[in-house]
Design an enzyme around this catalytic site. Structure first.
Site, short mmCIF file in Angstrom:
data_model
loop_
_atom_site.label_atom_id
_atom_site.label_comp_id
_atom_site.label_asym_id
_atom_site.label_seq_id
_atom_site.Cartn_x
_atom_site.Cartn_y
_atom_site.Cartn_z
CB SER A 86 -0.98 0.03 1.18
OG SER A 86 -0.31 0.31 2.38
CE LYS A 123 -2.70 2.61 4.51
NZ LYS A 123 -1.89 1.39 4.59
#
Length: 170
Positions: A86, A123
């Site tokens: 990701s 993230k």
């Protein structure tokens, strides 16, 4: 002072939201130890051009201790291994070694290790529609909006170490 509807105000709100807050997984490998023995490695003098080759200089500048060079807050720094795809758009690949500093406050555009509703993730902190969100570096993963969620920042990723040689498997 910024208006509440400006990007600057939203960024400040996101920073404060994460600071107040009590897909990829993260494996904690350990923390940096300022008292552990170091392994200084040779540091070549000069620079290496990434474009056209230049004549090599045949001397060493000295030794470089990577922990001293990369870790500013040893008692608040730890290493984690990233898992998943990701964050590839931000240059973080599966099995990369991340160096994370808990002494730094999270700011918009920082890459964080955070627990969201009890699950750890890596993230980038961003803003969507004026609200804080965690953004992946892969369009296959949607943003994680943080409003109304339990979020704990585990630190800011300060460096990423990944192998460029496919034969290296660590």
């Amino acid at each position: 002072m910024t208006s509440p509807n400006t990007p600057e105000a939203a960024a400040t709100d996101a920073d404060q939201f994460l600071h107040r807050a009590s897909d990829n997984t993260v494996t904690i490998l350990g923390r940096a130890d300022e008292y552990a023995g170091s392994t200084p490695l040779p540091l070549a003098g000069g620079e290496v051009r990434a474009g056209f080759p230049s004549p090599a200089e045949d001397y060493l500048e000295g030794e470089l201790d990577l922990t001293r060079h990369l870790v500013q807050h040893p008692n608040a720094t730890y290493y984690v291994r990233a898992k998943g795809d990701s964050m590839e758009g931000y240059g973080i690949y599966d099995r990369d070694l991340l160096i994370v500093d808990r002494a730094l406050d999270a700011h918009t555009d920082d890459i964080l290790i955070a627990a969201v509703d009890g699950e750890l993730t890596c993230k980038r902190l961003g803003i969507i529609d004026g609200c804080p969100a965690l953004l992946s570096g892969n369009p296959a993963y949607p943003p994680i909006r943080l409003q109304g969620r339990e979020v704990t920042t585990w630190g800011v990723v300060i460096y990423n170490v990944h192998a460029l040689c496919r034969r290296v498997t660590r």
